[in-house]
Design a protein around this motif. Structure first.
Motif, PDB file in Angstrom:
ATOM      1  N   HIS A  26       0.637  -1.241   0.001  1.00 35.64           N
ATOM      2  CA  HIS A  26      -0.114  -0.352  -0.112  1.00 35.64           C
ATOM      3  C   HIS A  26       0.739   1.137  -0.112  1.00 35.64           C
ATOM      4  N   LEU A  27       2.026   1.213   0.632  1.00 34.62           N
ATOM      5  CA  LEU A  27       2.925   2.330   0.641  1.00 34.62           C
ATOM      6  C   LEU A  27       3.480   2.470  -0.810  1.00 34.62           C
ATOM      7  N   ARG A  28       3.796   1.338  -1.522  1.00 36.47           N
ATOM      8  CA  ARG A  28       4.391   1.719  -2.999  1.00 36.47           C
ATOM      9  C   ARG A  28       3.208   2.182  -3.670  1.00 36.47           C
ATOM     10  N   GLU A  29       2.054   1.640  -3.558  1.00 42.04           N
ATOM     11  CA  GLU A  29       0.965   2.214  -4.432  1.00 42.04           C
ATOM     12  C   GLU A  29       0.497   3.567  -4.162  1.00 42.04           C
ATOM     13  N   GLY A  30       1.117   4.229  -2.910  1.00 39.60           N
ATOM     14  CA  GLY A  30       0.561   5.429  -2.563  1.00 39.60           C
ATOM     15  C   GLY A  30      -0.926   5.422  -1.809  1.00 39.60           C
ATOM     16  N   ARG A  31      -1.328   4.367  -1.134  1.00 41.61           N
ATOM     17  CA  ARG A  31      -2.399   4.216  -0.704  1.00 41.61           C
ATOM     18  C   ARG A  31      -2.504   4.900   0.815  1.00 41.61           C
TER      19      ARG A  31
END
Length: 325
Positions: free
Chosen positions: A151-156
C-alpha cells in the motif's frame, strides 16, 4: 478509523489544483493495473477506465496499452509521466499551504498499523492527534507487514508501522523498536522453560523441533531458511500458519513451537517463551513512508507524535524489564 476535529471539514479542505483525471493516470501508472488502481482510489474500475479514456480523447494519443498482465505506458504516456508527477507534487504542496494557512497542520493522514501495534499505538495516537492537531483527520488501517508495504508503494498510505527482518533492509525508515525473536510453546513445556519460560534457548536447539511457521514466501520464513543454511540446521516446519495469532493457538494446543517477537508481559497465559540466542535474532519495528506521497505539515506532525509515543512505550518497557530482572 478516522479522527477529525469538531469544526467543519470544509475549513481545512483545499481546492483541487490538478485535474483529478491526471491523478487517476498517475495511480494507473504506479499500479500497472486498472483493477489495482481502482482499489487504491476506492472507485469502480469502470470509472477508472472512463477517466483514462477521456484523457486519451483530450490528448489525441493513447496513454496506456493493455498486456496480458495489466497495462503499460505507451511512448506518449512515458513522456507525460514525469511532467504530471512534478505537477501533482507541486499541487500537493500548494494545497498543503492552503490548508495550513491558519498556522496549524490540516488535512488527512493515512497511517497503516501492524496488528501487533494496534493495541499499543492506535488509541494513544488517536487521542494525541485529537488533542494537539485539531485540523488533522487521521485515517488508520490494519494489515500484515507485506500488505502495508504494498500500500505504501501504491500511494494508498502516507506511512505505516511495518516489520523489517534485518538492519540492511531498514534504509531510511525510522526504527521504533527492536524486538528479539522468541521460541513460543505451551506453558510447562521444558523446551521453553517448565517454570513459565524466560530462559534463553540457543538457535541450534531448534533443529528438528516441530515448528509452527508462516508459509513461503514470507520474510520470516525466508530468514529462517537462510539461518538453517548458515548454521547447518534442520528446521522442521510441522505446520504452516501465516497469522501470528493462529500460530499461538496451534502452539497452545501442543502442535509445535512458534517463532515470534514477544513483548514483555504480552504473551497469552497458556504460552511460555524463551529468547533465541547464539546468535540473538532481532526484528525491527519501523515507520516506513510512501515514496509516492509527499510530506505535508499534517503528515510530519503525525509522524512526530507517533515517534514520541513509540519512544515513551520503549522507555516504559525498558523500565519494566529492569524492575522484573
Amino acid at each position: 478509523m478516522t479522527a477529525s476535529n469538531s469544526k467543519s471539514d470544509a475549513a481545512v479542505i483545499a481546492p483541487a489544483i490538478v485535474e483529478p483525471r491526471w491523478l487517476v493516470f498517475l495511480q494507473v501508472s504506479a499500479s500497472g493495473s486498472l483493477s489495482k488502481a481502482a482499489a487504491a482510489l476506492d472507485m469502480p474500475q469502470s470509472m477508472v477506465s472512463r477517466n483514462i479514456a477521456q484523457l486519451e480523447q483530450q490528448c489525441g494519443e493513447r496513454l496506456f496499452r493493455r498486456t496480458g498482465r495489466g497495462v503499460v505506458l505507451t511512448e506518449f504516456g512515458e513522456q507525460m509521466l514525469p511532467r504530471v508527477t512534478r505537477l501533482a507534487a507541486e499541487a500537493d504542496a500548494l494545497a498543503d499551504d492552503i490548508r495550513s494557512a491558519r498556522g496549524q497542520p490540516a488535512g488527512e493522514v493515512l497511517l497503516g498499523l501492524l496488528p501487533s501495534a494496534v493495541n499499543h499505538l492506535a488509541g494513544p495516537l488517536f487521542a494525541a492527534v485529537r488533542a494537539e492537531l485539531p485540523g488533522v483527520r487521521l485515517h488508520l488501517s490494519e494489515a500484515a507487514s507485506a500488505q502495508l508495504e504494498e500500500h505504501l508503494r501504491e500511494g494508498r498510505l502516507d506511512m505505516a508501522v511495518v516489520l523489517k527482518e534485518d538492519e540492511a533492509s531498514i534504509g531510511d525508515c525510522r526504527v521504533l523498536a527492536r524486538v528479539p525473536l522468541h521460541l513460543v510453546g505451551r506453558r510447562g513445556d521444558p523446551v521453553v522453560g517448565a517454570g513459565g519460560g524466560g530462559r534463553d534457548v540457543p538457535l541450534a536447539a531448534l533443529s528438528d523441533l516441530p515448528l509452527v511457521v508462516p508459509g513461503r514466501p514470507h520474510l520470516l520464513r525466508a530468514r529462517l531458511d537462510r539461518l538453517a543454511v548458515q548454521h547447518g540446521l534442520t528446521l522442521h516446519a510441522a505446520v504452516e500458519v501465516d497469522s501470528v495469532r493462529l500460530q499461538y493457538e496451534v502452539a497452545a494446543a501442543g502442535g509445535g513451537y512458534a517463532i515470534a517477537s514477544v513483548l514483555p508481559g504480552k504473551l497469552d497465559e497458556r504460552l511460555a517463551s524463551s529468547r533465541i540466542v547464539e546468535p540473538v535474532l532481532e526484528r525491527f519495528v519501523v515507520l516506513a513512508e510512501s515514496p509516492r506521497r509527499p510530506h505535508t505539515r499534517a503528515t510530519l506532525a503525525v509522524r512526530r507524535l507517533l515517534c514520541n509515543l513509540a519512544d515513551s512505550l520503549e522507555a516504559e518497557g525498558n523500565a519494566s524489564h529492569r524492575s522484573s530482572a
